[in-house]
Design an enzyme around this catalytic site. Sequence first.
Site, PDB file in Angstrom:
ATOM      1  N   GLN A 253       0.832  -1.211   0.000  1.00  0.00           N
ATOM      2  CA  GLN A 253       0.000   0.000   0.000  1.00  0.00           C
ATOM      3  C   GLN A 253       0.862   1.255   0.000  1.00  0.00           C
ATOM      4  OE1 GLN A 253      -3.254  -0.309  -0.714  1.00  0.00           O
ATOM      5  NE2 GLN A 253      -2.761  -2.485  -0.719  1.00  0.00           N
ATOM      6  N   HIS A 256       1.516   3.310  -3.168  1.00  0.00           N
ATOM      7  CA  HIS A 256       0.499   4.154  -3.810  1.00  0.00           C
ATOM      8  C   HIS A 256       0.956   5.595  -3.921  1.00  0.00           C
ATOM      9  CE1 HIS A 256      -3.143   1.907  -4.574  1.00  0.00           C
ATOM     10  NE2 HIS A 256      -2.924   1.207  -3.490  1.00  0.00           N
ATOM     11  N   GLU A 321      -8.779   2.457   6.861  1.00  0.00           N
ATOM     12  CA  GLU A 321      -9.410   1.994   5.618  1.00  0.00           C
ATOM     13  C   GLU A 321      -9.314   0.468   5.490  1.00  0.00           C
ATOM     14  OE1 GLU A 321      -7.301   3.115   2.056  1.00  0.00           O
ATOM     15  OE2 GLU A 321      -9.076   2.840   0.800  1.00  0.00           O
ATOM     16  N   HIS A 322      -8.093  -0.045   5.580  1.00  0.00           N
ATOM     17  CA  HIS A 322      -7.884  -1.501   5.509  1.00  0.00           C
ATOM     18  C   HIS A 322      -7.322  -1.971   6.840  1.00  0.00           C
ATOM     19  CE1 HIS A 322      -6.983  -0.009   1.334  1.00  0.00           C
ATOM     20  NE2 HIS A 322      -7.867  -0.937   1.031  1.00  0.00           N
ATOM     21  N   ASP A 355      -7.950  -5.107  -3.450  1.00  0.00           N
ATOM     22  CA  ASP A 355      -7.574  -4.020  -4.361  1.00  0.00           C
ATOM     23  C   ASP A 355      -7.838  -4.402  -5.813  1.00  0.00           C
ATOM     24  OD1 ASP A 355      -6.629  -2.390  -2.380  1.00  0.00           O
ATOM     25  OD2 ASP A 355      -4.503  -2.679  -2.819  1.00  0.00           O
ATOM     26  N   HIS A 414     -52.116  21.505   9.676  1.00  0.00           N
ATOM     27  CA  HIS A 414     -51.847  20.083   9.895  1.00  0.00           C
ATOM     28  C   HIS A 414     -53.006  19.445  10.675  1.00  0.00           C
ATOM     29  CE1 HIS A 414     -47.785  21.180   8.721  1.00  0.00           C
ATOM     30  NE2 HIS A 414     -47.394  19.927   8.788  1.00  0.00           N
TER      31      HIS A 414
HETATM   32  N1  HSO Z   1      -5.620   0.230  -2.176  1.00  0.00           N
HETATM   33  C1  HSO Z   1      -6.337   1.084  -3.086  1.00  0.00           C
HETATM   34  C2  HSO Z   1      -6.934   0.336  -4.257  1.00  0.00           C
HETATM   35  C3  HSO Z   1      -5.954  -0.321  -5.154  1.00  0.00           C
HETATM   36  N2  HSO Z   1      -4.670  -0.599  -4.889  1.00  0.00           N
HETATM   37  C4  HSO Z   1      -6.175  -0.812  -6.400  1.00  0.00           C
HETATM   38  C5  HSO Z   1      -4.142  -1.190  -5.939  1.00  0.00           C
HETATM   39  N3  HSO Z   1      -5.043  -1.341  -6.837  1.00  0.00           N
HETATM   40  C6  HSO Z   1      -7.434   1.830  -2.320  1.00  0.00           C
HETATM   41  O1  HSO Z   1      -8.160   1.031  -1.499  1.00  0.00           O
HETATM   42 ZN    ZN Z   2      -3.736  -0.627  -2.985  1.00  0.00          ZN
END
Ligand code: HSO
Ligand code: ZN
Length: 434
Positions: A253, A256, A321-322, A355, A414
């Site tokens: 993650q 990203h 989130e995760h 994902d 009313h």
């Molecule tokens: N982790 C990202 C979604 C994603 N990562 C897609 C890789 N591909 C947001 O939840």
């Molecule tokens: Zn991801």
Amino acid sequence: MSAQSIVNQVNWIKRPQGQDEKADRSLTDTVSAIIARVKREGDAALRDYSQQFDTVVPQQFEVSAQEIEQALAAMDPQTRRDSEFAISQVRRFAQAQFATLLPLEVETLPGVHLGHRIIPVQTVGCYVPGGRYPILSAPVMSIVPATVAGCEQIIACLPPGAHPAMIAVCHLAGAHRIFKVGGAQAIAAMAWGTESIPSVDKIVGPGNAYVNEAKRQVFGKVGIDALAGPSEIFTVADDTADPRILAADLLAQAEHDIHTRVGLATTSQDIASRTLAEIERQLGNLPTAATAGEAWRRQGEIVVCDSEEQLVAFADHIATEHLQVHTRDPHATAAKIRNYGSLFIGQNASVVFSDKCCGTNHTLPTMAAARYTGGLWVGAYVKVCTHQWIDEQGIPAIAEPAIRQSRTEGMQGHRRAAEIRLRPQEIDAITAGT
Ligand code: HSO
Ligand code: ZN
């Protein structure tokens, strides 16, 4: 173990963006100017903003049937099969969830019939972000549930520079019309409509800070799903966890974005130290280490807790989130936790699977929004709308308290409307004010 990486005081809740009020205000102003101009000037404004922000102005914003054919033809066959697999998995799960959304008819008192129907949102706009990677699963997550919900018109907008495979996947996922327009101007276009782009009832899908701010500003004119911030992952682990797996998932993650938030809470000092070392080792040969390493250095956290109760309390506090659970009995630990966007129970369930293709939606709440919402799902594309009908025998039970309440509140209109239901033979007298 470096002291700065092992903290007891957790910084997780700090907002990753928006600490600078001035920057916030300038973002707000820039976006509101974009929205106002798109609303006023339509396509002309879109052309200008495309030139300014994307440095390309498409000849026409709508992707033609021929362009879609070309994008499909250019797609590597295995990539296409993999996208079709992701689509079918997301569809299956969305269909199963849709089956839980049932219409309701109930008689709460004799003669008092109440109910609801599940009605699809008619027109939906799916924003598909550009960004660092061409994430092929992104359009799948916003478009497929809309098709399952039965939305009549599903449009997708993506930046003009997006990879053609992204266009192909929008089509495969079921978008009815696709437009090459990105950023805040795309959100403005879908909210207000332009000559080329129809206005929609609801806009969904993640995007950058401009897209988010635009969604926030058009909310009310249209519905929106949520405001997704940078990705987040947190794992709670005991001494049974594998530091190599913990590190790999956090770094996955972290690649990203440098703003991604990654962390681990563990009851084991040994797992904490070994994961820290493992992260450095894996960063040494990860091709995306420039981003992942930066995210790790900026926001990475490893927290040592005294007990499983602390792990659970911690997870609930950060509402990530995760959330991955790597403990001896992960189902038992998971059952105690209430705040998460999506839960990954046991070490086989990597976030990466969701994902890409396991079937749960990867558009999830960030920045502790998991305290009050789950992620994008088929239920976000429908409205649960109530109705009622009252038998004659049900009238007194409802009308009498309604009349008394209306009188108490001074709402004589009313009161009358309720009273003529109770004594229909006196309608003329009641409406004459006697
Ligand atoms: N982790 C990202 C979604 C994603 N990562 C897609 C890789 N591909 C947001 O939840
Ligand atoms: Zn991801």
